[in-house]
Design a protein around this motif. Structure first.
Motif, PDB file in Angstrom:
ATOM      1  N   TYR A 309      31.282  35.393  -6.280  1.00 28.18           N
ATOM      2  CA  TYR A 309      31.686  36.576  -6.095  1.00 28.18           C
ATOM      3  C   TYR A 309      32.582  37.067  -4.997  1.00 28.18           C
ATOM      4  CZ  TYR A 309      27.327  37.606  -8.691  1.00 28.18           C
ATOM      5  OH  TYR A 309      26.309  37.901  -9.691  1.00 28.18           O
ATOM      6  N   CYS A 315      34.692  41.413 -11.231  1.00 21.05           N
ATOM      7  CA  CYS A 315      33.632  40.786 -11.951  1.00 21.05           C
ATOM      8  C   CYS A 315      33.441  41.455 -13.105  1.00 21.05           C
ATOM      9  CB  CYS A 315      32.287  40.891 -11.128  1.00 21.05           C
ATOM     10  SG  CYS A 315      30.995  40.348 -11.933  1.00 21.05           S
ATOM     11  N   VAL A 317      31.371  42.389 -16.402  1.00 23.41           N
ATOM     12  CA  VAL A 317      29.908  42.449 -16.802  1.00 23.41           C
ATOM     13  C   VAL A 317      29.927  43.133 -18.382  1.00 23.41           C
ATOM     14  CG1 VAL A 317      27.440  43.010 -16.417  1.00 23.41           C
ATOM     15  CG2 VAL A 317      29.113  42.748 -14.588  1.00 23.41           C
ATOM     16  N   ALA A 328      25.921  42.869 -11.563  1.00 22.84           N
ATOM     17  CA  ALA A 328      26.909  44.009 -11.317  1.00 22.84           C
ATOM     18  C   ALA A 328      26.654  44.292  -9.744  1.00 22.84           C
ATOM     19  CB  ALA A 328      26.981  45.369 -11.977  1.00 22.84           C
ATOM     20  N   ALA A 331      27.708  41.427  -7.255  1.00 27.67           N
ATOM     21  CA  ALA A 331      29.006  41.505  -7.085  1.00 27.67           C
ATOM     22  C   ALA A 331      29.681  42.476  -6.261  1.00 27.67           C
ATOM     23  CB  ALA A 331      29.793  41.612  -8.586  1.00 27.67           C
ATOM     24  N   THR A 336      33.085  42.983  -4.391  1.00 28.66           N
ATOM     25  CA  THR A 336      34.161  42.768  -5.644  1.00 28.66           C
ATOM     26  C   THR A 336      33.934  43.806  -6.634  1.00 28.66           C
ATOM     27  OG1 THR A 336      33.813  40.478  -5.293  1.00 28.66           O
ATOM     28  CG2 THR A 336      34.301  40.874  -7.409  1.00 28.66           C
ATOM     29  N   VAL A 338      33.911  45.833  -9.968  1.00 30.73           N
ATOM     30  CA  VAL A 338      33.132  45.433 -11.229  1.00 30.73           C
ATOM     31  C   VAL A 338      33.911  46.171 -12.393  1.00 30.73           C
ATOM     32  CG1 VAL A 338      30.988  45.627 -12.624  1.00 30.73           C
ATOM     33  CG2 VAL A 338      31.199  44.997  -9.993  1.00 30.73           C
ATOM     34  N   ALA A 340      32.440  47.054 -16.150  1.00 30.26           N
ATOM     35  CA  ALA A 340      31.310  46.768 -16.872  1.00 30.26           C
ATOM     36  C   ALA A 340      31.034  47.652 -18.025  1.00 30.26           C
ATOM     37  CB  ALA A 340      29.968  47.187 -15.983  1.00 30.26           C
ATOM     38  N   VAL A 350      27.035  51.146 -11.587  1.00 27.05           N
ATOM     39  CA  VAL A 350      28.434  51.107 -11.281  1.00 27.05           C
ATOM     40  C   VAL A 350      29.125  52.612 -11.463  1.00 27.05           C
ATOM     41  CG1 VAL A 350      30.644  50.455 -12.068  1.00 27.05           C
ATOM     42  CG2 VAL A 350      28.731  49.041 -12.339  1.00 27.05           C
ATOM     43  N   GLY A 355      33.942  50.615  -9.313  1.00 26.30           N
ATOM     44  CA  GLY A 355      34.239  49.870 -10.419  1.00 26.30           C
ATOM     45  C   GLY A 355      34.613  50.803 -11.673  1.00 26.30           C
TER      46      GLY A 355
END
Length: 420
Positions: A309, A315, A317, A328, A331, A336, A338, A340, A350, A355
């Motif tokens: 991660y 990342c 998803v 999620a 991460a 990190t 995301v 998604a 999220v 993200g």
């Protein structure tokens, strides 16, 4: 002292994550049991005996343990085979409680396979039942745009029965609450929303260069990470299509970008069907011309997963449905960003500060979102800070607070602590 019989029939909380039938639910049961145990609540987690090397009883920490019970020969069974042996499993739980002279105050059931066992125990022990589904058959069928097969129909009936009879139902998000009400006619007064948690001491930001050095992942400038079971519902095929399209259109990124896929069994001696799925995905990778960019590393222990991660720039998803989205959150806890899908509980985990959300099954939108993050270091830094800030509000301690409150609703002073 309050004593809980926790049921996780098909999924051992100590199983290696990322393989068949092992993922976020295993983590949830393990971490919740540990937290409750630390609070002085005794928890026995009953699960099928699946690994020969496992002892019958394993400690999870103070006051919490896993109890493996025979239900058919030791080994992996498909879910319907587990279902057919539920009467045997129920009897094994009853026999264990009798032989140990243990009385339980409450039954906490996880997933539809445990629900039937919970009803057997309720009828014998006269205990209240708390049910958590983790995923729902009708939501999955809608996401996959599939007709219901025999297993799905059995599962739906079991879920509907549990919705009717459980004393309390735990939903992991407001969206799951809505699904329970609209699709299953759940009584709103019986449902409580308790989001999942994350271990922010294990999953914490590390210097990216240090994480990559520890993993030997220095070759790529950009690292995209996927973590999850190798199943269509996790959207891995959509992600591979997205990466293929992105790198074909951006030769500059193709030379600098890697996708690491964590999950599944690479070695057929460990799990033949899982390795076959990975082989099929590898063929897809080759068809997209990204064989040099994609690496399947199989299932990992959580400390190594935390390194991945932190090593990643993004990342992904891409799930078609998620009741919550623990990957999620893990991460995000590592700082990190995301990318998604806008499905289920991912929409509540999220945010625009942590993200980017895209429509499910849309490879073009997924590719564009990943590209926008790879091209903008300032945005990645901004989202990394927002991701960690949001993740630290989701702790297992808060999960235990919510669950303990639910137990308290059901355990009257006259009922609580009958196990003493």
């Amino acid at each position: 002292m309050t004593r809980i019989a926790m049921l996780s029939v098909h999924a051992c909380p100590l199983a290696r994550l990322g393989g068949r039938d092992s993922g976020g639910m295993n983590v949830y049961v393990r971490e919740l049991a540990r937290q409750l145990g630390r609070r002085g609540i005794e928890v026995d987690v009953f699960t099928r005996w699946r690994e020969r090397e496992d002892p019958q009883i394993q400690s999870l920490g103070p006051n919490a343990r896993v109890v493996h019970l025979l239900s058919g020969p030791i080994g992996y069974y498909p879910k319907m085979d587990v279902y057919r042996r539920l009467p045997e499993f129920s009897q094994r739980v009853l026999d264990f409680a009798r032989d140990e002279d243990r009385r339980y105050d409450l039954v906490h059931s996880h997933y539809w396979l445990s629900a039937e066992v919970a009803e057997v125990l309720r009828s014998r022990w006269r205990t209240p039942v708390v049910q958590m589904f983790h995923t729902l058959a009708l939501v999955k069928a809608q996401a996959m745009d599939d007709s219901m097969n025999g297993e799905d129909q059995v599962r739906e009936l079991a879920e509907r029965a549990a919705v009717r009879t459980a004393d309390r139902i735990i939903a992991s998000s407001e969206i799951e609450l809505s699904d329970l009400i609209t699709l299953y006619d759940a009584e709103p007064s019986k449902v409580r929303v308790v989001p999942l948690g994350v271990d922010t001491r294990l999953f914490r930001p590390l210097r990216q260069a240090d994480a990559r050095a520890a993993l030997g992942r220095d070759a790529c400038e950009f690292l995209i990470l996927f973590v999850g079971r190798i199943e269509q519902i996790k959207g891995i095929d959509v992600l591979l299509e997205a990466i293929g399209d992105l790198l074909r259109g951006r030769p500059d990124l193709k030379r600098r970008t890697c996708l690491v896929v964590v999950g599944g069994a690479i070695d057929p001696r460990i799990d033949g069907s899982e390795s076959e799925k990975i082989a099929e995905l590898q063929a897809m990778v080759d068809a997209h011309g990204i064989g040099e960019n994609v690496d399947f590393v199989g299932s990992l222990e959580q400390p190594e997963l935390a390194l991945y991660y932190s090593a990643a720039d993004v990342c992904a998803v891409p799930s078609l449905t998620e009741s919550f989205g623990l990957v999620a959150l893990e991460a995000m806890a590592c700082g990190t960003p995301v990318v998604a899908t806008r499905v289920g509980g991912l929409q509540t985990v999220v945010t625009s500060e942590s993200g980017v959300l895209v429509p499910p099954g849309d490879a073009e939108a997924l590719a564009h979102a990943i590209e926008s993050l790879l091209d903008d270091m300032e945005l990645r830094i901004q989202l990394a800070a927002g991701a960690r800030a949001r993740a630290v509000t989701f702790t297992w301690d808060r999960v235990a607070d919510g669950v303990e409150d639910i137990y308290s609703e059901l355990l009257t002073p006259a009922r609580a602590g009958i196990s003493k």
